[in-house]
Motif scaffolding. Structure first.
Motif, PDB file in Angstrom:
ATOM      1  N   ARG A 140       0.985  -1.123   0.046  1.00 46.97           N
ATOM      2  CA  ARG A 140      -0.033  -0.049   0.014  1.00 46.97           C
ATOM      3  C   ARG A 140       0.758   1.243   0.037  1.00 46.97           C
ATOM      4  O   ARG A 140       1.026   2.034   1.074  1.00 46.97           O
ATOM      5  CB  ARG A 140      -0.937   0.054   1.056  1.00 46.97           C
ATOM      6  CG  ARG A 140      -1.600  -1.197   1.398  1.00 46.97           C
ATOM      7  CD  ARG A 140      -2.454  -1.379   2.551  1.00 46.97           C
ATOM      8  NE  ARG A 140      -3.435  -0.259   2.695  1.00 46.97           N
ATOM      9  CZ  ARG A 140      -4.681  -0.219   2.155  1.00 46.97           C
ATOM     10  NH1 ARG A 140      -4.939  -1.304   1.333  1.00 46.97           N
ATOM     11  NH2 ARG A 140      -5.357   0.750   2.292  1.00 46.97           N
ATOM     12  N   PRO A 141       1.590   1.370  -0.871  1.00 43.61           N
ATOM     13  CA  PRO A 141       2.388   2.626  -0.934  1.00 43.61           C
ATOM     14  C   PRO A 141       1.637   3.910  -1.400  1.00 43.61           C
ATOM     15  O   PRO A 141       0.429   3.809  -1.918  1.00 43.61           O
ATOM     16  CB  PRO A 141       3.530   2.354  -2.031  1.00 43.61           C
ATOM     17  CG  PRO A 141       2.742   1.300  -2.973  1.00 43.61           C
ATOM     18  CD  PRO A 141       1.739   0.780  -2.186  1.00 43.61           C
ATOM     19  N   GLN A 142       2.394   5.098  -1.150  1.00 46.37           N
ATOM     20  CA  GLN A 142       1.913   6.092  -1.725  1.00 46.37           C
ATOM     21  C   GLN A 142       1.852   6.304  -3.171  1.00 46.37           C
ATOM     22  O   GLN A 142       2.421   5.715  -3.864  1.00 46.37           O
ATOM     23  CB  GLN A 142       2.381   7.674  -1.328  1.00 46.37           C
ATOM     24  CG  GLN A 142       2.665   7.794   0.405  1.00 46.37           C
ATOM     25  CD  GLN A 142       1.636   8.452   0.943  1.00 46.37           C
ATOM     26  OE1 GLN A 142       1.071   9.279   0.417  1.00 46.37           O
ATOM     27  NE2 GLN A 142       0.834   7.938   1.733  1.00 46.37           N
ATOM     28  N   GLY A 143       0.876   7.186  -3.780  1.00 51.24           N
ATOM     29  CA  GLY A 143       0.690   7.507  -5.281  1.00 51.24           C
ATOM     30  C   GLY A 143      -0.122   6.548  -5.900  1.00 51.24           C
ATOM     31  O   GLY A 143      -0.263   6.329  -7.241  1.00 51.24           O
ATOM     32  N   VAL A 144      -0.989   6.044  -5.211  1.00 51.06           N
ATOM     33  CA  VAL A 144      -2.226   5.175  -5.642  1.00 51.06           C
ATOM     34  C   VAL A 144      -3.580   6.074  -5.686  1.00 51.06           C
ATOM     35  O   VAL A 144      -4.088   6.489  -4.570  1.00 51.06           O
ATOM     36  CB  VAL A 144      -2.434   3.883  -5.103  1.00 51.06           C
ATOM     37  CG1 VAL A 144      -3.680   3.015  -5.939  1.00 51.06           C
ATOM     38  CG2 VAL A 144      -1.134   2.955  -5.221  1.00 51.06           C
ATOM     39  N   MET A 145      -4.132   6.223  -6.849  1.00 47.33           N
ATOM     40  CA  MET A 145      -5.422   7.129  -6.473  1.00 47.33           C
ATOM     41  C   MET A 145      -6.473   7.010  -7.552  1.00 47.33           C
ATOM     42  O   MET A 145      -6.181   6.360  -8.943  1.00 47.33           O
ATOM     43  CB  MET A 145      -4.942   8.555  -6.383  1.00 47.33           C
ATOM     44  CG  MET A 145      -4.277   9.250  -7.851  1.00 47.33           C
ATOM     45  SD  MET A 145      -3.743  10.922  -7.515  1.00 47.33           S
ATOM     46  CE  MET A 145      -2.303  10.607  -6.143  1.00 47.33           C
ATOM     47  N   ASN A 146      -7.654   7.792  -7.803  1.00 45.37           N
ATOM     48  CA  ASN A 146      -8.578   7.666  -8.805  1.00 45.37           C
ATOM     49  C   ASN A 146      -8.387   8.761  -9.678  1.00 45.37           C
ATOM     50  O   ASN A 146      -7.562   9.812  -9.268  1.00 45.37           O
ATOM     51  CB  ASN A 146      -9.773   7.606  -8.240  1.00 45.37           C
ATOM     52  CG  ASN A 146     -10.347   6.318  -7.892  1.00 45.37           C
ATOM     53  OD1 ASN A 146     -10.660   5.888  -6.626  1.00 45.37           O
ATOM     54  ND2 ASN A 146     -10.455   5.255  -8.780  1.00 45.37           N
TER      55      ASN A 146
ATOM     56  N   GLY B 221       6.001  -1.726  -3.930  1.00 45.37           N
ATOM     57  CA  GLY B 221       6.693  -0.513  -3.410  1.00 45.37           C
ATOM     58  C   GLY B 221       6.413  -0.197  -1.783  1.00 45.37           C
ATOM     59  O   GLY B 221       5.458  -0.642  -1.457  1.00 45.37           O
ATOM     60  N   ARG B 222       7.664   0.157  -1.265  1.00 46.90           N
ATOM     61  CA  ARG B 222       7.612   0.630   0.182  1.00 46.90           C
ATOM     62  C   ARG B 222       6.954   1.688   0.449  1.00 46.90           C
ATOM     63  O   ARG B 222       5.686   1.760   0.917  1.00 46.90           O
ATOM     64  CB  ARG B 222       9.023   0.640   0.597  1.00 46.90           C
ATOM     65  CG  ARG B 222       9.384  -1.186   0.709  1.00 46.90           C
ATOM     66  CD  ARG B 222      10.870  -1.243   1.351  1.00 46.90           C
ATOM     67  NE  ARG B 222      11.184  -2.791   1.085  1.00 46.90           N
ATOM     68  CZ  ARG B 222      11.350  -3.625   1.917  1.00 46.90           C
ATOM     69  NH1 ARG B 222      10.966  -3.284   3.226  1.00 46.90           N
ATOM     70  NH2 ARG B 222      11.545  -4.814   1.737  1.00 46.90           N
ATOM     71  N   LYS B 223       7.533   2.646   0.252  1.00 43.38           N
ATOM     72  CA  LYS B 223       7.142   4.253   0.603  1.00 43.38           C
ATOM     73  C   LYS B 223       6.197   4.565  -0.459  1.00 43.38           C
ATOM     74  O   LYS B 223       5.095   5.120  -0.441  1.00 43.38           O
ATOM     75  CB  LYS B 223       7.880   4.996   0.957  1.00 43.38           C
ATOM     76  CG  LYS B 223       7.857   5.945   2.366  1.00 43.38           C
ATOM     77  CD  LYS B 223       8.894   6.751   2.603  1.00 43.38           C
ATOM     78  CE  LYS B 223       8.170   7.668   3.554  1.00 43.38           C
ATOM     79  NZ  LYS B 223       8.352   7.486   5.164  1.00 43.38           N
ATOM     80  N   ASN B 224       6.679   4.725  -1.728  1.00 47.88           N
ATOM     81  CA  ASN B 224       6.248   5.150  -2.755  1.00 47.88           C
ATOM     82  C   ASN B 224       5.939   3.829  -4.128  1.00 47.88           C
ATOM     83  O   ASN B 224       6.498   2.769  -3.933  1.00 47.88           O
ATOM     84  CB  ASN B 224       6.874   6.144  -3.699  1.00 47.88           C
ATOM     85  CG  ASN B 224       6.877   7.370  -2.822  1.00 47.88           C
ATOM     86  OD1 ASN B 224       5.942   7.904  -2.257  1.00 47.88           O
ATOM     87  ND2 ASN B 224       8.097   7.817  -2.381  1.00 47.88           N
ATOM     88  N   VAL B 225       5.049   3.996  -4.755  1.00 52.40           N
ATOM     89  CA  VAL B 225       4.968   2.789  -5.864  1.00 52.40           C
ATOM     90  C   VAL B 225       6.151   2.850  -6.547  1.00 52.40           C
ATOM     91  O   VAL B 225       6.711   3.784  -6.881  1.00 52.40           O
ATOM     92  CB  VAL B 225       3.568   3.191  -6.782  1.00 52.40           C
ATOM     93  CG1 VAL B 225       3.561   2.291  -8.034  1.00 52.40           C
ATOM     94  CG2 VAL B 225       2.456   3.517  -6.138  1.00 52.40           C
ATOM     95  N   GLU B 226       6.622   1.531  -6.763  1.00 47.80           N
ATOM     96  CA  GLU B 226       7.903   1.352  -7.530  1.00 47.80           C
ATOM     97  C   GLU B 226       7.461   0.509  -8.774  1.00 47.80           C
ATOM     98  O   GLU B 226       8.264   0.822  -9.856  1.00 47.80           O
ATOM     99  CB  GLU B 226       8.863   0.461  -6.848  1.00 47.80           C
ATOM    100  CG  GLU B 226       9.309   1.175  -5.419  1.00 47.80           C
ATOM    101  CD  GLU B 226      10.039   0.477  -4.504  1.00 47.80           C
ATOM    102  OE1 GLU B 226      10.350  -0.887  -4.550  1.00 47.80           O
ATOM    103  OE2 GLU B 226       9.923   1.053  -3.152  1.00 47.80           O
TER     104      GLU B 226
END
Lengths: 293, 452
Positions: A129-135, A216-221
């Motif tokens: 569940r990294p940052q950078g996932v959205m609608n 991804g850890r912090k952000n999407v990789e």
């Protein structure tokens, strides 16, 4: 208790157009309850062109269209930051405003709560569940309302009309999507959407490609995708889930409480453009006016 | 920073925070070192938020002892900290004849564990209590004392109370090295050197690695992943009790439970993995969980999923908790606190303080005057801030601007977006941030830059 002829829940294209039409038909005691700080609905954050044709025979951007809707509602009782918490039988509502809780009632209540995209969670997509996932909706607010750049090289999931809107939104801030992924063998939007994506916007559209997991850890990789039974990893730094619109019906999970309530616009499927919603709002207003007079 | 403390707690999960609170309230000078950018960013981030009686814990275990003490203390202090308690009861449900045959042993074990009000119930009584439960349910064991709490507000309250008693909490403070010289530990951390008289290892999924600073670790952490599926609010009214399966030796099994926030959830799975940090969901498992929930409560088939998550519980290769003092190393080990840690945390803290008193010196008999630090309420069924007014930013969970601003301020402001979500529930509802995430990103800009 505050009492009106008509209460409209939602101040987007449907709600504002219905309010305008009701007033024009002589039903003046109408209140629009909009939970956001500004009325206008989803078009407020669709910064690109493509709005207003069906309703006004103009080609506007979303924010311009929203501004025109608000202008048309001048003089009407449109209340922002007003949330409806619960529908009660007999045309009652429980509401919240900055002043606190209240109850309101009306002879008729029109629900024009619109629609939203299906988020990652309801699609049961795997991974971390990294940052950078959205609608798309959140992306557009980031880009057009708050001028944030949440990522540089995202993948876009889906190929509906709104998916191309997401693409245009990315382009606005110089975000370069890595790919657009469509689970089905053909894209959902009409041609030549995919050709425009590929040749004008430089983004490959990959059909028959299903998103399996987000890494991804912090952000999407990266994302893991499946294409004809084969797994593959695509490096990226964001994921935009587009489309799969679902009517915003959280207020009435078990159906409408009584015949004092009706629904219009995108709160009823299937998905319509904002212009069609405007027209539906007009039609809904005419129906309500007939009923009340 | 170079500072000297009486106690250094390694790990800012629910256990570390409860331990910190206990020692800070006893008047010792304490510091907590958390490797993440906020507290509760490891095992405590994703669990089922249940307050267990210990009815099915191993008899005579340290785990049971700490659970019972923790349970009792939670009930004692919860009103002063304004922590929720949803008195739901639990029912262990038998779905086939073999499970039905196992029920009497469950009742017997519960009684042996001192939970006297546990009793078997018939299929008829089960149906009366839970009419939405599938007809396949054959009977059950009623556990009246099992309740639902809020897994984040409780440790946050412990943290705030510790701070109010002079404790220091350092985030982004991974402990990379430790040296023991005579009477004092010197720890190298992401926030500089820390010296402390006694170190308490509450490092959760990293417990055995931290333990190696003091001795060859007598236990190995085997992170156990649990995936969860959360149903949208309409599901909340479909069930009252927590529905437990007949447990196996390894796990309490997949549970169907209401949440304090007005949802209904199913989980956790129990999957062993080597990865200590990332708990990834997988689509097939999530689908199976959703299906399983709707087999248990058929009406769930029509309810949307609003969230999914996974957590890692720090299970170890040992059957029981490992809580012991190393007298000649000025060290207290608190390891292998598996899924029952939320319930047991306060009991573990008390047990650790007893170990301290026995080995490292008496705690002050009468602690200094106690300060109580109530936390903001997030749970349904009690007054929430939006009811008093204010601008709602997160519409799904009714979170106000004031709540978000408060969570970004104060003595322990949210250290990252996850921490902000756990403190406020913003963006955790059915739309998962469609409407509010950009707005909230804007408000929180500049707040998450690696502060201690």
């Amino acid at each position: 208790m505050e009492s009106h002829d008509v209460i409209i829940i939602g101040g987007g294209p449907t709600g504002l157009s219905a309010a305008r039409r009701l007033s024009d038909l002589g039903i003046r005691d109408v209140v629009v309850l909009e939970r956001e700080a500004v009325a206008g609905g989803i078009p407020r954050h669709c910064g690109h062109l493509g709005f207003g044709w069906q309703s006004h025979r103009r080609l506007w951007s979303g924010p311009r269209f929203a501004a025109e809707l608000r202008k048309a509602a001048t003089g009407l009782d449109v209340r922002t930051a007003a949330t409806v918490l619960e529908l009660v039988k007999d045309g009652h509502l429980r509401t919240q405003t900055p002043a606190g809780l209240a109850e309101m009632k009306a002879r008729h209540i029109l629900i024009a709560t619109g629609t939203r995209e299906t988020p990652r969670s309801a699609r049961l997509v795997g991974g971390s569940r990294p940052q950078g996932v959205m609608n798309t909706g959140a992306l557009q607010q980031h880009v057009y309302l708050h001028h944030n750049k949440p990522f540089e090289r995202p993948v876009i999931i889906g190929s509906e009309l709104v998916s191309f809107s997401a693409l245009l939104t990315c382009r606005h801030l110089g975000i370069r999507p890595v790919a657009m992924l469509e689970e089905n063998p053909r894209i959902s939007a009409q041609r030549p959407g995919d050709l425009i994506a590929r040749f004008v916007l430089g983004v490959p559209v990959r059909t028959s490609t299903k998103l399996v997991a987000i890494e991804g850890r912090k952000n999407v990789e990266a994302v893991e995708v499946e294409h004809r039974g084969k797994r593959e990893r695509i490096a990226c730094d964001g994921v935009i889930f587009t489309g799969l619109f679902r009517p915003e019906t959280a207020l009435f999970p078990a159906g409408l409480p009584s015949e004092k309530f009706s629904i219009s616009g995108n709160a009823v499927g299937p998905l319509k453009t904002s212009g069609e919603c405007w027209l539906q709002g007009v039609a809904a207003a005419e129906g309500i006016a007939r009923k009340l007079t | 920073m170079e500072q000297r403390f009486d106690i250094a707690v390694i790990g800012g999960g629910v256990v570390g925070l409860a331990v910190l609170r206990r020692f800070a309230m006893a008047g010792l000078k304490c510091v907590l070192l958390e490797r993440g950018s906020d507290i509760l960013s490891g095992a405590s981030k994703g669990n089922s938020a249940l307050l267990h009686t210990g009815f099915d814990a191993p008899p005579k275990s340290l785990e049971l002892r700490c659970m019972k003490a923790g349970y009792a203390e939670y009930l004692r202090i919860r009103q002063k900290l304004y922590l929720p308690l949803i008195e739901s009861t639990a029912i262990v449900v038998a779905w086939d004849d073999a499970e039905l045959a196992a029920l009497p042993a469950i009742v017997e074990k519960a009684h042996k564990n001192g939970i006297a009000d546990v009793r078997a119930i018939s299929q008829t009584e089960l149906r009366l209590k839970e009419p939405e439960l599938a007809k396949l349910a054959l009977g059950g064991v009623l556990v009246p004392g099992e309740h639902i709490i809020d897994a984040w507000s409780a440790p946050l309250a412990y943290a705030h109370q510790a701070l109010a008693h002079g404790a220091t909490i350092l985030r982004n403070a991974e402990v990379t090295d430790g040296e023991f010289a005579g009477d004092e530990w010197t720890l190298a951390s992401g926030q500089g050197k820390i010296t402390a008289h006694v170190v308490i290892n509450a490092a959760g999924n990293f417990g055995d690695l931290v333990e190696a600073m003091a001795r060859p670790s007598p236990f190995a952490i085997k992170p156990r992943k649990g995936q969860f599926v959360v149903f949208d609010k309409p599901a909340h009214k479909l069930l009252r009790a927590i529905i437990l399966p007949v447990p196996t030796a390894r796990t309490k099994g997949v549970v169907l439970f209401r949440t304090a926030f007005g949802n209904l959830a199913i989980g956790p799975t129990a999957e062993d993995q080597d990865e200590r940090e990332i708990a990834a969901c997988d689509q097939d498992t999530l689908r199976r969980l959703r299906l399983r929930a709707s087999v248990m409560v058929p009406a769930l088939a029509k309810v949307d999923v609003s969230a999914t998550y996974a957590g890692l519980r720090p299970a170890s290769d040992r059957k029981d908790y490992i809580i012991e003092a190393l007298r000649d190393r000025n060290w207290i080990t608190v390891g292998g606190i598996r899924s029952t840690g939320l319930t047991a945390a306060l009991g573990i803290a008390d047990y650790a303080s007893q170990l301290y008193a026995k080995n490292f010196g008496k705690l002050p008999k009468k602690p200094a005057e106690q300060v109580w630090t109530p936390v903001p309420n997030l749970s349904e069924g009690r007054i929430r801030p939006y009811m008093m007014g204010g601008e709602i930013l997160c519409h799904c969970e009714h979170v106000t601007r004031g709540e978000i601003e408060a969570a970004l301020a104060g003595p322990l402001p949210a250290g990252d977006m996850g921490g902000l979500k756990r403190r406020t529930r913003a963006m955790m509802g059915r739309c998962q941030g469609f409407y509010c995430s950009a707005h909230i990103a804007d408000i929180s800009k500049g707040h998450f830059d690696g502060k201690p």
